[in-house]
Design a protein around this motif. Structure first.
Motif, PDB file in Angstrom:
ATOM      1  N   SER A 196       1.116 -13.394   1.162  1.00 60.39           N
ATOM      2  CA  SER A 196       1.259 -13.747  -0.229  1.00 60.39           C
ATOM      3  C   SER A 196       2.696 -13.632  -0.635  1.00 60.39           C
ATOM      4  O   SER A 196       3.357 -13.043  -0.013  1.00 60.39           O
ATOM      5  N   THR A 224       8.202 -10.737  -4.668  1.00 59.76           N
ATOM      6  CA  THR A 224       7.340  -9.924  -3.936  1.00 59.76           C
ATOM      7  C   THR A 224       6.666 -10.648  -2.732  1.00 59.76           C
ATOM      8  O   THR A 224       6.258 -11.979  -3.021  1.00 59.76           O
ATOM      9  N   ALA A 270       3.820 -10.205   0.939  1.00 60.33           N
ATOM     10  CA  ALA A 270       3.206  -9.413   1.888  1.00 60.33           C
ATOM     11  C   ALA A 270       3.215 -10.125   3.179  1.00 60.33           C
ATOM     12  O   ALA A 270       2.949 -11.278   3.220  1.00 60.33           O
ATOM     13  N   THR A 292       2.322  -9.781   7.728  1.00 57.52           N
ATOM     14  CA  THR A 292       1.285  -8.859   8.550  1.00 57.52           C
ATOM     15  C   THR A 292       1.701  -9.448   9.802  1.00 57.52           C
ATOM     16  O   THR A 292       1.938 -10.621  10.158  1.00 57.52           O
ATOM     17  N   ALA A 309       9.166  -0.329  -0.602  1.00 55.41           N
ATOM     18  CA  ALA A 309       8.408  -1.217  -0.084  1.00 55.41           C
ATOM     19  C   ALA A 309       8.896  -1.681   1.387  1.00 55.41           C
ATOM     20  O   ALA A 309       7.909  -2.208   2.102  1.00 55.41           O
ATOM     21  N   GLN A 313       7.238  -0.158   4.173  1.00 49.02           N
ATOM     22  CA  GLN A 313       6.160  -0.254   4.300  1.00 49.02           C
ATOM     23  C   GLN A 313       5.790  -1.795   4.959  1.00 49.02           C
ATOM     24  O   GLN A 313       4.642  -2.287   5.018  1.00 49.02           O
ATOM     25  N   SER A 351       6.834  -4.477   3.364  1.00 45.97           N
ATOM     26  CA  SER A 351       6.437  -5.446   2.251  1.00 45.97           C
ATOM     27  C   SER A 351       8.103  -5.863   1.683  1.00 45.97           C
ATOM     28  O   SER A 351       8.922  -5.167   1.775  1.00 45.97           O
ATOM     29  N   ASN A 363      10.048  -6.494  -1.850  1.00 47.98           N
ATOM     30  CA  ASN A 363      10.293  -6.378  -3.334  1.00 47.98           C
ATOM     31  C   ASN A 363      11.843  -6.738  -3.588  1.00 47.98           C
ATOM     32  O   ASN A 363      12.448  -5.687  -3.432  1.00 47.98           O
TER      33      ASN A 363
END
Length: 339
Positions: free
Chosen positions: A261, A278, A280, A282, A310, A313, A315, A317
């Motif tokens: 995203s 932002t 995401a 994977t 972030a 993890q 991600s 941001n």
């Protein structure tokens, strides 16, 4: 496959598990990639990437066409290394002349009793004879070639009453590893193992060595190197021989991380005072996972500071700060631990 693809091949080959025979290590990697349906990795594997076939060919001695584990000593482990090289290059089909010349040299290295040793002048053994049979067949030598017939006769001579095979001509007891090499040769020849029955046949002998936990013993009641032994036995019992044909199953995946995203979305209107970016990301199941150190975001070619929590993890941001009127370009960079 991912682990083999992404390791430091050169370091592993020369200083790690392949250091005892570097060119054979390259050859085995080629065979592994081809068996997994990824022959493309035989010419580009590792971090940094290396061409396994070209690395293997650096151990070829052009005056004879054979291979050895040393570029300066043409004799050391010459027979064993040539057999591995022939199998690997034959399945790639990329160096037919080199394969033919090496196979001819290998036939000339055969002992008078039909057997092969690991090195010129050494004692013949079942393991290297089984490997040589597979290499010669992979190179296109006919099953009824005198060299093949003599090698098969050597195997027959060194089969024990229990159906297994000895390692060296001076041995008397059968071993799982040597029996597996002999059975692989029989598989390559299309032989029915039951035609090699004494008190037992090779398959029955190997099955008799399986331990309760599933591993195979070196010989009866003697568990020596269970991982290596079991690997060799499973290949033989599966009816396979080197080199494996291209796998019928789907090719092993080439794991790549993906964007899940992104906000703001493409063509979104953003406030001039600034906005939050932002994203995401994977990695595919079975991959090595997103490497937080790889995460970067740029706005109009200017790097932005990431939120550390972030990023840890996996991600993204980041705050844009004030932006002038007009269109703006966001660039994301991310990678898995494999690079």
């Amino acid at each position: 496959v991912t682990t083999l693809r992404d390791m430091d091949v050169e370091h592993e080959a020369t200083q790690g598990s392949g250091a005892n025979n570097t060119p054979a290590f390259y050859a085995k990697l080629i065979l592994a990639f081809v068996a997994a349906g990824r022959p493309d990795l035989a010419v580009e594997a590792g971090r940094p990437a290396v061409n396994l076939a070209e690395r293997l060919l650096t151990y070829r001695h052009p005056e004879t066409g054979h291979f050895s584990m040393s570029t300066s000593n043409p004799r050391v482990a010459d027979i064993s290394t040539t057999a591995w090289a022939v199998m690997a290059l034959a399945v790639l089909r990329s160096h037919p002349q080199e394969v033919e010349q090496a196979a001819n040299w290998l036939k000339g290295a055969q002992a008078d009793d039909g057997g092969f040793s690991f090195q010129s002048g050494a004692i013949e053994d079942v393991d290297d004879t089984g490997a040589a049979i597979q290499a010669l067949l992979a190179a296109g030598v006919a099953k009824d070639d005198p060299a093949i017939r003599a090698a098969v006769a050597f195997l027959k001579e060194h089969q024990n009453q229990d159906g297994g095979f000895v390692s060296w001509v001076t041995d008397t007891k059968s071993t799982a590893e040597s029996t597996a090499w002999a059975l692989q040769a029989l598989n390559a020849l299309g032989e029915d193992p039951t035609n090699w029955t004494r008190d037992n046949d090779p398959v029955g002998y190997l099955l008799s060595l399986q331990m309760p936990q599933g591993a195979f013993a070196h010989r009866a009641t003697q568990l020596a190197t269970p991982l290596m032994t079991t690997t060799q036995v499973v290949i033989a019992l599966a009816g396979r021989s080197f080199p494996f044909p291209l796998a019928a199953h789907p090719p092993a995946p080439d794991y790549r991380p993906a964007l899940v995203s992104l906000s703001p979305a493409t063509d979104a209107t953003v406030p001039a005072a600034g906005f939050t970016i932002t994203a995401a990301v994977t990695d595919e199941p079975g991959g090595t996972g997103i490497n937080p150190a790889s995460l970067q975001v740029q706005l109009n070619d200017t790097a932005l500071t990431l939120d550390a929590e972030a990023a840890a993890q996996g991600s993204i941001n980041a705050q844009s700060g004030a932006v002038p009127p007009g269109s703006h370009r966001v660039r994301l960079t991310f990678a898995d631990y494999a690079g």
